[in-house]
Write a protein that holds these residues in place. Structure first.
Motif, PDB file in Angstrom:
ATOM      1  N   LEU A  58      56.563 100.123 -25.636  1.00 46.20           N
ATOM      2  CA  LEU A  58      57.814  99.575 -26.168  1.00 46.20           C
ATOM      3  C   LEU A  58      58.788  98.948 -24.918  1.00 46.20           C
ATOM      4  O   LEU A  58      58.524  99.583 -23.786  1.00 46.20           O
ATOM      5  CB  LEU A  58      58.703 100.625 -26.728  1.00 46.20           C
ATOM      6  CG  LEU A  58      58.013 101.370 -27.841  1.00 46.20           C
ATOM      7  CD1 LEU A  58      59.007 102.364 -28.285  1.00 46.20           C
ATOM      8  CD2 LEU A  58      57.936 100.238 -29.012  1.00 46.20           C
ATOM      9  N   SER A  59      59.425  97.946 -25.145  1.00 47.36           N
ATOM     10  CA  SER A  59      60.608  97.522 -24.014  1.00 47.36           C
ATOM     11  C   SER A  59      61.517  98.433 -24.079  1.00 47.36           C
ATOM     12  O   SER A  59      61.630  99.221 -25.115  1.00 47.36           O
ATOM     13  CB  SER A  59      61.084  96.227 -24.338  1.00 47.36           C
ATOM     14  OG  SER A  59      61.609  96.127 -25.594  1.00 47.36           O
ATOM     15  N   THR A  60      62.733  98.315 -23.079  1.00 51.94           N
ATOM     16  CA  THR A  60      63.719  99.017 -23.017  1.00 51.94           C
ATOM     17  C   THR A  60      64.509  98.981 -24.446  1.00 51.94           C
ATOM     18  O   THR A  60      64.954 100.110 -24.793  1.00 51.94           O
ATOM     19  CB  THR A  60      64.590  98.900 -21.837  1.00 51.94           C
ATOM     20  OG1 THR A  60      63.566  98.933 -20.762  1.00 51.94           O
ATOM     21  CG2 THR A  60      65.721  99.797 -21.550  1.00 51.94           C
ATOM     22  N   SER A  61      64.575  97.851 -24.746  1.00 54.11           N
ATOM     23  CA  SER A  61      65.778  97.541 -25.835  1.00 54.11           C
ATOM     24  C   SER A  61      65.028  98.102 -27.114  1.00 54.11           C
ATOM     25  O   SER A  61      65.710  98.716 -28.246  1.00 54.11           O
ATOM     26  CB  SER A  61      65.938  96.174 -26.119  1.00 54.11           C
ATOM     27  OG  SER A  61      64.758  95.514 -26.480  1.00 54.11           O
ATOM     28  N   GLN A  62      63.519  98.097 -27.385  1.00 53.10           N
ATOM     29  CA  GLN A  62      63.031  98.455 -28.394  1.00 53.10           C
ATOM     30  C   GLN A  62      63.070 100.274 -28.467  1.00 53.10           C
ATOM     31  O   GLN A  62      63.195 100.804 -29.426  1.00 53.10           O
ATOM     32  CB  GLN A  62      61.475  98.315 -28.591  1.00 53.10           C
ATOM     33  CG  GLN A  62      61.354  96.717 -28.799  1.00 53.10           C
ATOM     34  CD  GLN A  62      59.900  96.334 -28.734  1.00 53.10           C
ATOM     35  OE1 GLN A  62      59.122  96.663 -27.808  1.00 53.10           O
ATOM     36  NE2 GLN A  62      59.456  95.453 -29.427  1.00 53.10           N
ATOM     37  N   LEU A  63      63.010 100.775 -27.264  1.00 58.76           N
ATOM     38  CA  LEU A  63      62.961 102.299 -26.951  1.00 58.76           C
ATOM     39  C   LEU A  63      64.324 102.499 -27.390  1.00 58.76           C
ATOM     40  O   LEU A  63      64.712 103.680 -28.073  1.00 58.76           O
ATOM     41  CB  LEU A  63      62.859 102.625 -25.643  1.00 58.76           C
ATOM     42  CG  LEU A  63      61.608 103.206 -25.237  1.00 58.76           C
ATOM     43  CD1 LEU A  63      61.532 103.813 -23.634  1.00 58.76           C
ATOM     44  CD2 LEU A  63      61.148 104.557 -26.091  1.00 58.76           C
ATOM     45  N   THR A  64      65.486 101.834 -27.156  1.00 57.11           N
ATOM     46  CA  THR A  64      66.790 102.102 -27.475  1.00 57.11           C
ATOM     47  C   THR A  64      67.253 102.238 -28.823  1.00 57.11           C
ATOM     48  O   THR A  64      67.619 103.086 -29.770  1.00 57.11           O
ATOM     49  CB  THR A  64      67.809 101.249 -26.773  1.00 57.11           C
ATOM     50  OG1 THR A  64      67.418 101.121 -25.344  1.00 57.11           O
ATOM     51  CG2 THR A  64      69.290 101.666 -26.659  1.00 57.11           C
ATOM     52  N   ASP A  97      51.207  95.475 -33.026  1.00 53.55           N
ATOM     53  CA  ASP A  97      51.522  94.679 -31.790  1.00 53.55           C
ATOM     54  C   ASP A  97      51.652  95.443 -30.416  1.00 53.55           C
ATOM     55  O   ASP A  97      51.914  96.334 -30.339  1.00 53.55           O
ATOM     56  CB  ASP A  97      53.139  94.046 -31.637  1.00 53.55           C
ATOM     57  CG  ASP A  97      53.361  93.428 -33.147  1.00 53.55           C
ATOM     58  OD1 ASP A  97      52.517  92.695 -33.531  1.00 53.55           O
ATOM     59  OD2 ASP A  97      54.708  93.451 -33.591  1.00 53.55           O
ATOM     60  N   ILE A  98      50.727  94.842 -29.588  1.00 53.11           N
ATOM     61  CA  ILE A  98      50.561  95.548 -28.469  1.00 53.11           C
ATOM     62  C   ILE A  98      51.306  94.910 -27.249  1.00 53.11           C
ATOM     63  O   ILE A  98      51.055  93.512 -27.137  1.00 53.11           O
ATOM     64  CB  ILE A  98      49.090  95.373 -27.931  1.00 53.11           C
ATOM     65  CG1 ILE A  98      48.360  96.242 -29.250  1.00 53.11           C
ATOM     66  CG2 ILE A  98      48.895  96.362 -26.587  1.00 53.11           C
ATOM     67  CD1 ILE A  98      46.589  96.329 -28.907  1.00 53.11           C
ATOM     68  N   SER A  99      51.917  95.568 -26.399  1.00 50.07           N
ATOM     69  CA  SER A  99      52.946  94.879 -25.194  1.00 50.07           C
ATOM     70  C   SER A  99      51.792  94.266 -24.505  1.00 50.07           C
ATOM     71  O   SER A  99      50.772  94.780 -24.374  1.00 50.07           O
ATOM     72  CB  SER A  99      53.673  96.249 -24.716  1.00 50.07           C
ATOM     73  OG  SER A  99      52.936  96.947 -23.893  1.00 50.07           O
ATOM     74  N   LYS A 100      52.496  93.586 -23.614  1.00 51.64           N
ATOM     75  CA  LYS A 100      51.841  92.836 -22.539  1.00 51.64           C
ATOM     76  C   LYS A 100      51.137  93.581 -21.528  1.00 51.64           C
ATOM     77  O   LYS A 100      49.948  93.379 -21.196  1.00 51.64           O
ATOM     78  CB  LYS A 100      52.730  91.821 -21.642  1.00 51.64           C
ATOM     79  CG  LYS A 100      52.757  90.256 -22.157  1.00 51.64           C
ATOM     80  CD  LYS A 100      53.462  89.638 -21.020  1.00 51.64           C
ATOM     81  CE  LYS A 100      53.384  88.192 -21.321  1.00 51.64           C
ATOM     82  NZ  LYS A 100      54.582  87.472 -20.616  1.00 51.64           N
ATOM     83  N   GLN A 101      51.984  94.588 -21.124  1.00 50.46           N
ATOM     84  CA  GLN A 101      51.433  95.551 -19.970  1.00 50.46           C
ATOM     85  C   GLN A 101      50.236  96.343 -20.779  1.00 50.46           C
ATOM     86  O   GLN A 101      49.123  96.449 -19.946  1.00 50.46           O
ATOM     87  CB  GLN A 101      52.415  96.647 -19.766  1.00 50.46           C
ATOM     88  CG  GLN A 101      53.631  95.977 -18.887  1.00 50.46           C
ATOM     89  CD  GLN A 101      54.685  95.575 -19.555  1.00 50.46           C
ATOM     90  OE1 GLN A 101      54.566  95.174 -20.787  1.00 50.46           O
ATOM     91  NE2 GLN A 101      55.772  95.528 -18.963  1.00 50.46           N
ATOM     92  N   VAL A 102      50.252  96.844 -21.815  1.00 54.44           N
ATOM     93  CA  VAL A 102      49.141  97.812 -22.380  1.00 54.44           C
ATOM     94  C   VAL A 102      47.875  96.760 -22.637  1.00 54.44           C
ATOM     95  O   VAL A 102      47.044  97.325 -22.375  1.00 54.44           O
ATOM     96  CB  VAL A 102      49.780  98.272 -23.790  1.00 54.44           C
ATOM     97  CG1 VAL A 102      48.636  99.211 -24.422  1.00 54.44           C
ATOM     98  CG2 VAL A 102      50.931  99.298 -23.390  1.00 54.44           C
TER      99      VAL A 102
END
Ligand SMILES: O=c1[nH]cc([C@@H]2O[C@H](COP(=O)(O)O)[C@@H](O)[C@H]2O)c(=O)[nH]1
Length: 481
Positions: free
Chosen positions: A88-94, A24-29
């Motif tokens: 990763l989003s902040t919640s994913q990083l956490t 899964d690739i994040s929107k920004q990437v």
């Protein structure tokens, strides 16, 4: 090149890379990939096995900010619930950083299958991150330290998979060399065998030893600027070399540790690991935490500082590399709608409109060209109206010019000079005593040559649109099924 992933379902991104379904690739990437913007890959074993919570989370967030502030998109790579994540989003990083909750697995090449099959969380090592970065087409990767040949490798055979993966991944890694818990000369030797380009990034060739600015070894090369590094990367990739590059950045002076003191601390940590019979993938995380205990946390501060600095250097290199690539393929001035990487997502109607526009333009030019050929040396007719999007594009594109005939079957070899203007451009001297008629004729030929280049360009674009349209139709068909 052989890939660890199955590619049964396909998404089309930059360079028509076919992304495996388990990523899964994040929107920004995704946005950065599609628009050829600079991206820096970041690993996640640093987060899951390199430092304690919550320092690890803070460090990961700060490193991402460093990348953003310096003009690139950070792409932290990790595994969450059995899905490979790029960005990763902040919640994913956490979630990843809070290692007590869902114990993540340190994931190198051999571990992927297990982590994915069991829907686990994983922190990707340098090797694991390289595998994913290569899959999605990220070319620059910033980290802290690379794994290496362990000091007792002659007995234990302990050589980090990082070295082998770097030998097989066309990705530039920016790290602070390798820790002196490793055998640095053997590590450099091994990298050479793997065909990895190694250079220090700084004022000399002294290969850094992670916490310390120097080791007793020299790197084969030294670069002093991001541009220099990017230029080497560009040439390495242009040649189609499949091995990686390592840029070793010494930790900033104010955070560096004393090599002699560090040697003793490392000996102490190694002894403790030996006593506890710690080996394999556990050894690096154990040593890191032991060293941090012995130094009362100061090694951790050094670790964080060097990761941030490496992220900055990696970003500067990624930015320069993007500029170089744009300059060489003409994308700086190419209008977005004509950039092939952008075509994958366009609806068929838009593709068709672009196609028609290209065809119309081509026939106008062909007509003009015929008229030019028919003038028999008379004064030039006013050229067809210019179209900046083509005119700006042409000088910036490196396209092949040794073709014998154009799309209409007109033999370019039979131009006024009787030779192929495209194969061998003529150099005209304006003031060498030619009469007016000759001058007019030369002007015509010059214009004709420019137009032939333009025609060739259009022909290539047409072929490209045709391919893209066919692909689009196929995708539509697949969707219908
Ligand atoms: O200072 C560090 N060096 C190395 C690592 C991690 O350890 C990995 C190497 O592990 P091994 O030696 O088991 O291959 C590297 O890829 C990196 O992810 C780390 O967290 N911190």
């Amino acid at each position: 090149m052989w890939s660890v992933f199955k590619r049964n379902a396909i998404k089309v991104y930059n360079k028509n890379i076919r992304i495996p379904t388990c990523i899964d690739i994040s929107k920004q990437v995704k946005h950065a990939l599609q628009n050829n913007l600079p991206i820096v890959a970041l690993e996640s074993t640093i987060i899951t096995h390199g430092m304690p919570y919550p320092k690890n989370l803070m460090c990961a967030q700060e490193v991402e900010s460093v990348v953003r502030e310096n003009g690139a998109t950070p792409a932290t790579i990790a595994i969450l619930g059995g899905r490979i994540k790029v960005g990763l989003s902040t919640s994913q990083l956490t979630e990843l950083a809070d290692t007590e909750k869902k114990k993540p697995i340190k994931t190198s090449r051999r571990d992927f299958g297990y982590v994915l099959a069991n829907k686990l969380n994983g922190g990707t090592t340098v090797a694991g991150t390289l595998i994913v970065a290569k899959e999605v087409g990220i070319e620059v990767f910033g980290t802290g330290g690379l794994g290496g040949v362990h000091r007792d490798a002659a007995v234990t055979f302990d050589i980090s998979a990082d070295l082998i993966e770097l030998g097989n991944s066309p990705v530039a890694v920016v790290s602070s060399g390798v820790k002196s818990i490793l055998d640095i000369p053997k590590t450099l030797e091994y990298l050479e065998t793997q065909g990895v380009f190694v250079a220090t990034f700084g004022k000399d060739k002294a290969f850094p030893a992670f916490y310390c600015r120097t080791s007793n070894c020299d790197a084969p090369y030294n670069v002093t600027s991001a541009f220099e590094a990017a230029n080497i990367i560009r040439n390495h990739f242009n040649l189609g070399l499949k091995s990686g590059l390592l840029f070793a950045v010494p930790v900033l002076e104010e955070f560096a540790m004393d090599p002699q003191k560090m040697d003793k601390i490392i000996e102490q940590a190694l002894l403790s690991a030996n006593k506890k019979d710690i080996s394999g993938k556990e050894i690096t995380p154990y040593l890191l935490s032991e060293i941090s205990k012995i130094t009362q946390g100061s090694s951790l501060e050094t670790n964080i500082a060097l990761i941030k600095n490496n992220a900055k250097v990696a970003t500067n290199i990624a930015v320069e590399l993007t500029k170089l690539k744009r300059e060489s393929n003409g994308n700086t001035r190419v209008p977005g709608k004509y950039v092939s990487t952008d075509i994958g997502n366009k609806p068929r109607s838009v593709l068709k409109r672009l196609w028609d526009k290209l065809r119309r333009r081509k026939s106008i030019l062909a007509e003009e060209r015929r008229e030019l050929m028919a003038t028999g040396g008379g004064p030039p007719k006013p050229p067809a109206s210019r179209q900046p999007e083509f005119d700006n594009l042409i000088p910036h594109l490196n396209f092949e010019t040794n073709v014998d005939d154009d799309f209409e079957g007109i033999n370019l070899k039979n131009n006024a000079q009787g030779t192929s203007a495209l194969k061998k451009p003529h150099v005209y001297k304006e003031n060498d005593g030619l009469n007016e008629l000759k001058k007019a004729r030369l002007q015509l030929i010059k214009r004709e040559e420019a137009q032939m280049e333009e025609l060739h360009m259009i022909r290539m674009k047409e072929a490209q649109y045709r391919r893209e349209a066919a692909k689009f139709l196929m995708m539509q068909e697949e969707k219908k099924k």
